[in-house]
Structure formats: C-alpha cells, structure tokens
Enzyme design. Structure first.
Site, short mmCIF file in Angstrom:
data_model
loop_
_atom_site.label_atom_id
_atom_site.label_comp_id
_atom_site.label_asym_id
_atom_site.label_seq_id
_atom_site.Cartn_x
_atom_site.Cartn_y
_atom_site.Cartn_z
N MET A 159 -18.62 0.83 21.58
CA MET A 159 -19.56 1.79 21.01
C MET A 159 -19.31 1.87 19.51
O MET A 159 -18.25 2.31 19.06
CB MET A 159 -19.39 3.17 21.67
CG MET A 159 -19.91 3.20 23.10
SD MET A 159 -19.70 4.80 23.91
CE MET A 159 -17.98 4.71 24.41
N GLN A 199 -16.44 -8.37 19.95
CA GLN A 199 -17.88 -8.52 20.18
C GLN A 199 -18.60 -8.93 18.89
O GLN A 199 -18.41 -8.32 17.84
CB GLN A 199 -18.51 -7.23 20.69
CG GLN A 199 -19.95 -7.48 21.13
CD GLN A 199 -20.70 -6.23 21.55
OE1 GLN A 199 -20.89 -5.32 20.76
NE2 GLN A 199 -21.13 -6.19 22.80
N CYS A 257 -28.13 -4.72 22.02
CA CYS A 257 -28.29 -3.61 21.06
C CYS A 257 -29.78 -3.37 20.82
O CYS A 257 -30.53 -4.29 20.49
CB CYS A 257 -27.59 -3.93 19.74
SG CYS A 257 -27.73 -2.55 18.60
N LYS A 291 -23.03 -9.64 26.75
CA LYS A 291 -23.37 -8.28 27.19
C LYS A 291 -24.85 -8.08 26.89
O LYS A 291 -25.29 -8.28 25.74
CB LYS A 291 -22.52 -7.24 26.45
CG LYS A 291 -22.85 -5.81 26.86
CD LYS A 291 -21.78 -4.85 26.32
CE LYS A 291 -22.05 -3.40 26.70
NZ LYS A 291 -23.13 -2.78 25.94
N ASN A 318 -22.77 -1.97 34.08
CA ASN A 318 -22.67 -0.95 33.03
C ASN A 318 -23.90 -0.05 33.04
O ASN A 318 -25.01 -0.52 33.25
CB ASN A 318 -22.52 -1.65 31.66
CG ASN A 318 -22.61 -0.69 30.49
OD1 ASN A 318 -23.43 -0.89 29.59
ND2 ASN A 318 -21.81 0.35 30.48
C1 LIG Z 1 -22.79 5.46 20.14
C2 LIG Z 1 -22.97 4.18 20.89
C3 LIG Z 1 -22.68 2.98 20.27
C4 LIG Z 1 -22.83 1.77 20.97
N1 LIG Z 1 -22.46 0.61 20.36
C5 LIG Z 1 -22.50 -0.55 21.06
C6 LIG Z 1 -21.98 -1.76 20.52
O1 LIG Z 1 -21.45 -1.82 19.39
N2 LIG Z 1 -22.07 -2.88 21.30
C7 LIG Z 1 -22.61 -2.87 22.56
O2 LIG Z 1 -22.66 -3.90 23.23
N3 LIG Z 1 -23.10 -1.74 23.09
C8 LIG Z 1 -23.03 -0.58 22.39
N4 LIG Z 1 -23.44 0.58 22.98
C9 LIG Z 1 -23.89 0.56 24.39
C10 LIG Z 1 -22.72 0.80 25.34
O3 LIG Z 1 -21.76 -0.24 25.23
C11 LIG Z 1 -23.19 0.87 26.81
O4 LIG Z 1 -23.81 -0.34 27.13
C12 LIG Z 1 -24.18 2.01 27.04
O5 LIG Z 1 -23.74 3.21 26.41
C13 LIG Z 1 -24.40 2.26 28.55
O6 LIG Z 1 -23.21 2.64 29.19
P1 LIG Z 1 -22.88 4.18 29.57
O7 LIG Z 1 -24.04 4.69 30.38
O8 LIG Z 1 -21.61 4.12 30.35
O9 LIG Z 1 -22.77 4.93 28.26
C14 LIG Z 1 -23.32 1.78 22.30
C15 LIG Z 1 -23.63 2.99 22.91
C16 LIG Z 1 -23.46 4.19 22.24
C17 LIG Z 1 -23.78 5.49 22.94
#
Ligand SMILES: Cc1cc2nc3c(=O)[nH]c(=O)nc-3n(C[C@H](O)[C@H](O)[C@H](O)COP(=O)(O)O)c2cc1C
Length: 338
Positions: free
Chosen positions: A15, A68, A98, A137, A199
């Site tokens: 994140m 990543q 993303c 991912k 995920n």
């Molecule tokens: C604040 C934030 C930043 C994120 N940054 C990334 C990132 O840098 N790379 C990525 O693959 N996913 C990123 N994501 C997505 C998360 O890795 C994840 O796929 C998504 O939050 C769904 O999972 P969850 O329901 O458990 O939160 C981000 C999500 C959030 C909320």
C-alpha cells in the site's frame, strides 16, 4: 512464492504511503506474514531517483525481500527488475492493478489489463531478465464487461515465466467500491496452473478461510484491514496453519508498545518532521475501537513532535490497559466463586 506449502502464505498487501520499511518491519516482527515494497516506478528507478531509492532500502531488510515494480515498457521493467535483484530482492512483483488516473493514463498498472500483448510482454521480459521469481499482481479487468481479463491473461503469464499471481477481486472501475468477487478470483485460478493468492476484503481469520475455500487459492493477501492492526496478520497466519492454533489478541499495552516502535522506526528512517506526519495516520488507525478515538485522532493531526505523539499514545492506551486489567481481575474473581 512456492507452489505449495504446508501453511498457506499470508501476505501484507503493498500500500503506497503505508507499507513502507517501518510498517513492513512491524508486520514481520509480530507475524510470519510476507511483505512487499510499495510500488516503485521502473522509469524512476532507471533514472536513479533518490526518493525511489529511499523507498527501497532493500538490502537492510530481512529476506525474503519482495519488491513491486510498475511500468509499461517491457525493456524498462526488465532493466529495473535487474537493479532490484542486484539490490537484494528475492522476488519481483509487477503491478498490473493500480487504478489511479496518474498511473493508468500512462498505460501502466491496471491499464495493462486492456493490452494483453503488452501485459504478457512485460512479464516475459522481467522473468527473462532475472533469476529470482517474478509474480504479477492484478485486478480482474478494467470494468465489468472486461472482468475476465485476468482469467484470459493467466495462461499467457504462466507461459511467459511468471511464478505466481496475486489477484484483487475488483475491476479498475470499481476502485475499492463493492465487495471483492472471490468467485471471479476462482475463475482466474482455474485458468492457470500457477499458484494464485486471493486479495480483497479479507478482514478476519474466518474471511481468510472462506476466501481460500471459495477460490482454491494458495494463500491470501490482506491490505486495509491490517491498517493499525498488523496483529490480524498473526491471527490469520495462526488460523491457517495446520495443528494447534495459538494466538492471543494483544493487550492495550502491547498495542501501545508496537505503535511506539512503529513511531521510532519512522523517526529513524525518515527523520522527525516526516516521521511524525506519517505516524499521525497510523496512530489514528491504531486507535480504532478505543474509547475517545475520535478526539485522539483529531489531536494526532495537531501533533508536531515525537513527544506529542508519545504522550497521545499513553493517553490512548493506558486507560484501556487499566480497564482490561480490571476486567481480567473481575473474571478471575468470578471463576473463583464458581
Ligand atoms: C492506500 C492504498 C495504497 C495501495 N497501494 C498499492 C500499491 O502500491 N501496489 C499495489 O499493488 N496495490 C496497492 N493497493 C491495493 C492493495 O494492495 C490491495 O490490492 C487492495 O487494498 C485490496 O485489498 P484489501 O481489500 O485487503 O484492502 C493500495 C491500496 C490502498 C488502500
């Protein structure tokens, strides 16, 4: 990212702005979860951008170190993967999920799901460039009409030499709205022999078990539910492990200790000015569920120094510790009467 193991792996989701080195280390101190860097621009890495290097500091972390990358140009992603491998990465993950406008407008992140040839070429180039495993991912697809994009791409990624897929069960257009579609993740898993990590919306040990049984996936990745609650990673890991499951929720005092250590790490890695500002949001998350959490969050926004934050942590957790100590004593008395 092994194909199978006795215990399904649990990952902390990358994140941006959250899972920096400080939080990754905290997660690993209190759980066996695997962690990954925030997304790093292949272009910026090739330009040797200082901030990108600070985001990395890979060599200083304990293995396995997963990094990543995001990028659209196969040559750039491959060259960046080589830099990361030389910097000590044990695995490379390529971000094809993303959703943010500034990323997809360059054809990066989730935009690659609309360009299967490029999505496969990027993965192939990276997998050829390094001897460490390369994973992808992704989201399900761009929008509802294209929600089978990841399932269609999965065999191409497999053929391209990818070692593992991590699938967030939403489309790009959904961003974070609605429920993650675990049935659609199951369809991706069914389309490939690769291990797939599920995920999206895993927020408890019960969710993790349900996600694994509904998708047949090899492991789970947890994002937002771990904010301020890295203990969830330990709880889920214990629940998925074979054999006796030993996991004890943290006391308020333990929560305070971890929050303080998190602050100390941010101060060490980013200095007081940035560290304090970044800790404000983590502190607000750590406070979730405490009495007076709203006022504590508001006070955290005004914190200007590490001392301010330490005082707030005492104010937040120590009354809760006294209350839970009193409750434990009461319970002890009851059991004596019985
Ligand atoms: C604040 C934030 C930043 C994120 N940054 C990334 C990132 O840098 N790379 C990525 O693959 N996913 C990123 N994501 C997505 C998360 O890795 C994840 O796929 C998504 O939050 C769904 O999972 P969850 O329901 O458990 O939160 C981000 C999500 C959030 C909320």
């Amino acid at each position: 990212m092994e194909k199978s193991g006795l215990t399904p792996p649990v990952y902390l989701a990358p994140m941006a702005g959250v899972t920096d080195r400080a939080f990754r280390e905290i997660a690993r101190e209190i759980s066996p979860a695997r962690v990954m860097t925030e997304m790093i621009s292949a272009k910026a890495l090739l330009r040797n951008n200082r901030k990108t290097w600070a985001m990395l500091a890979l060599a200083a972390e304990a293995p396995p170190r997963l990094a990543q990358l995001f990028g659209r140009d196969a040559g750039e992603v491959a060259a960046a993967a080589q830099i990361l491998a030389e910097a000590g990465a044990d695995g490379i993950n390529i971000n094809m999920g993303c959703p943010t406008a500034k990323i997809v407008k360059n054809g990066e992140g989730a935009a690659l799901l609309r360009d299967p040839a490029q999505a496969a070429a990027v993965a192939r180039a990276a997998a050829r460039a390094v001897s460490i495993p390369v994973s992808v991912k992704c989201r399900l697809g761009w929008n509802e009409a294209e929600a089978d994009a990841a399932a269609r791409l999965a065999p191409r990624w497999e053929e391209a030499g990818v070692a593992c897929l991590i699938v967030h069960g939403r489309t790009r257009e959904q961003f974070y709205a609605g429920r993650a579609d675990w049935a659609a993740i199951a369809a991706v898993r069914a389309a490939t022999g690769l291990p797939v990590i599920a995920n999206g919306d895993v927020a408890s040990p019960a969710d993790a078990r349900a996600a694994l049984s509904q998708t047949g996936c090899a492991g789970v990745m947890i994002g937002r539910a771990a904010l301020g609650n890295p203990w969830l990673l330990a709880a889920v890991s214990a629940a998925l492990a074979p054999g006796p499951r030993v996991w004890r929720p943290p006391s308020p005092l333990e929560r305070e200790k971890v929050a303080l250590r998190h602050l100390d790490k941010l101060l060490a890695y980013k200095g007081e000015y940035i560290g304090v500002r970044e800790m404000r949001k983590h502190f607000a998350w750590y406070c979730k569920g405490l009495r007076g959490a709203a006022a504590l969050r508001a006070a955290a926004l005004r914190a200007e120094s590490a001392a301010d934050l330490r005082a707030l942590m005492r104010e937040a957790f120590e009354p809760a510790e006294r209350e839970s100590e009193a409750a434990r004593r009461e319970k002890g008395k009851d059991s004596q009467v019985c």
